[in-house]
Design a protein around this motif. Structure first.
Motif, PDB file in Angstrom:
ATOM      1  N   ALA A  35      49.730  89.900   2.726  1.00 40.11           N
ATOM      2  CA  ALA A  35      49.781  89.972   1.269  1.00 40.11           C
ATOM      3  C   ALA A  35      48.909  91.099   0.720  1.00 40.11           C
ATOM      4  N   TRP A  36      47.751  91.323   1.328  1.00 40.08           N
ATOM      5  CA  TRP A  36      46.794  92.313   0.835  1.00 40.08           C
ATOM      6  C   TRP A  36      46.286  93.141   2.007  1.00 40.08           C
ATOM      7  N   SER A  37      47.035  94.154   2.372  1.00 45.38           N
ATOM      8  CA  SER A  37      46.685  94.952   3.546  1.00 45.38           C
ATOM      9  C   SER A  37      45.341  95.658   3.388  1.00 45.38           C
ATOM     10  N   GLU A  38      44.912  95.913   2.141  1.00 46.50           N
ATOM     11  CA  GLU A  38      43.626  96.590   1.971  1.00 46.50           C
ATOM     12  C   GLU A  38      42.465  95.729   2.458  1.00 46.50           C
ATOM     13  N   VAL A  39      42.633  94.399   2.467  1.00 45.49           N
ATOM     14  CA  VAL A  39      41.586  93.511   2.992  1.00 45.49           C
ATOM     15  C   VAL A  39      41.415  93.757   4.485  1.00 45.49           C
ATOM     16  N   TRP A  41      41.854  96.526   6.100  1.00 46.14           N
ATOM     17  CA  TRP A  41      41.121  97.780   6.316  1.00 46.14           C
ATOM     18  C   TRP A  41      39.665  97.642   5.921  1.00 46.14           C
ATOM     19  N   MET A  42      39.373  96.867   4.880  1.00 39.93           N
ATOM     20  CA  MET A  42      37.973  96.633   4.511  1.00 39.93           C
ATOM     21  C   MET A  42      37.245  95.901   5.634  1.00 39.93           C
ATOM     22  N   MET A  43      37.897  94.891   6.226  1.00 37.26           N
ATOM     23  CA  MET A  43      37.272  94.143   7.322  1.00 37.26           C
ATOM     24  C   MET A  43      37.122  95.025   8.555  1.00 37.26           C
ATOM     25  N   ASP A  45      36.764  98.285   8.625  1.00 37.13           N
ATOM     26  CA  ASP A  45      35.656  99.208   8.368  1.00 37.13           C
ATOM     27  C   ASP A  45      34.311  98.513   8.532  1.00 37.13           C
ATOM     28  N   THR A  46      34.220  97.265   8.090  1.00 40.90           N
ATOM     29  CA  THR A  46      32.978  96.508   8.217  1.00 40.90           C
ATOM     30  C   THR A  46      32.643  96.285   9.688  1.00 40.90           C
ATOM     31  N   LEU A  47      33.632  95.896  10.490  1.00 34.94           N
ATOM     32  CA  LEU A  47      33.390  95.672  11.918  1.00 34.94           C
ATOM     33  C   LEU A  47      32.968  96.956  12.616  1.00 34.94           C
ATOM     34  N   ILE A  48      33.606  98.043  12.257  1.00 32.46           N
ATOM     35  CA  ILE A  48      33.236  99.314  12.867  1.00 32.46           C
ATOM     36  C   ILE A  48      31.808  99.676  12.485  1.00 32.46           C
ATOM     37  N   GLY A  49      31.428  99.421  11.251  1.00 32.05           N
ATOM     38  CA  GLY A  49      30.066  99.696  10.813  1.00 32.05           C
ATOM     39  C   GLY A  49      29.050  98.810  11.505  1.00 32.05           C
ATOM     40  N   LEU A  50      29.405  97.553  11.741  1.00 36.24           N
ATOM     41  CA  LEU A  50      28.489  96.630  12.402  1.00 36.24           C
ATOM     42  C   LEU A  50      28.360  96.906  13.893  1.00 36.24           C
ATOM     43  N   GLU A  51      29.349  97.559  14.455  1.00 32.59           N
ATOM     44  CA  GLU A  51      29.379  97.842  15.882  1.00 32.59           C
ATOM     45  C   GLU A  51      28.108  98.552  16.356  1.00 32.59           C
ATOM     46  N   ARG A  52      27.561  99.396  15.530  1.00 37.88           N
ATOM     47  CA  ARG A  52      26.378 100.169  15.935  1.00 37.88           C
ATOM     48  C   ARG A  52      25.142  99.289  16.115  1.00 37.88           C
TER      49      ARG A  52
END
Length: 61
Positions: A35-39, A41-43, A45-52
């Protein structure tokens, strides 16, 4: 606070919900992302940011 009637409903349904939580979660996120594909991508991006912040070799999420 829950009303007594609502608390009773939660108590009675909790075992069934707990037993099916994996399927409930899968369907919830599948429908949310459809329903909301932008969610999604937001998630992502968050996971990629937390990966570090994860120790090396623990990026299996």
């Amino acid at each position: 606070m829950l009303s007594p009637k609502s608390a009773e409903l939660v108590e009675v349904t909790l075992p069934a919900v707990g037993a099916a939580i994996g399927e409930i979660s899968r369907l919830f996120y599948q429908r949310l992302f459809a329903a909301w594909s932008e969610v999604y991508w937001m998630m992502a991006d968050t996971l990629i940011g937390l990966e570090r912040f994860l120790p090396r070799g623990q990026q299996d999420y």
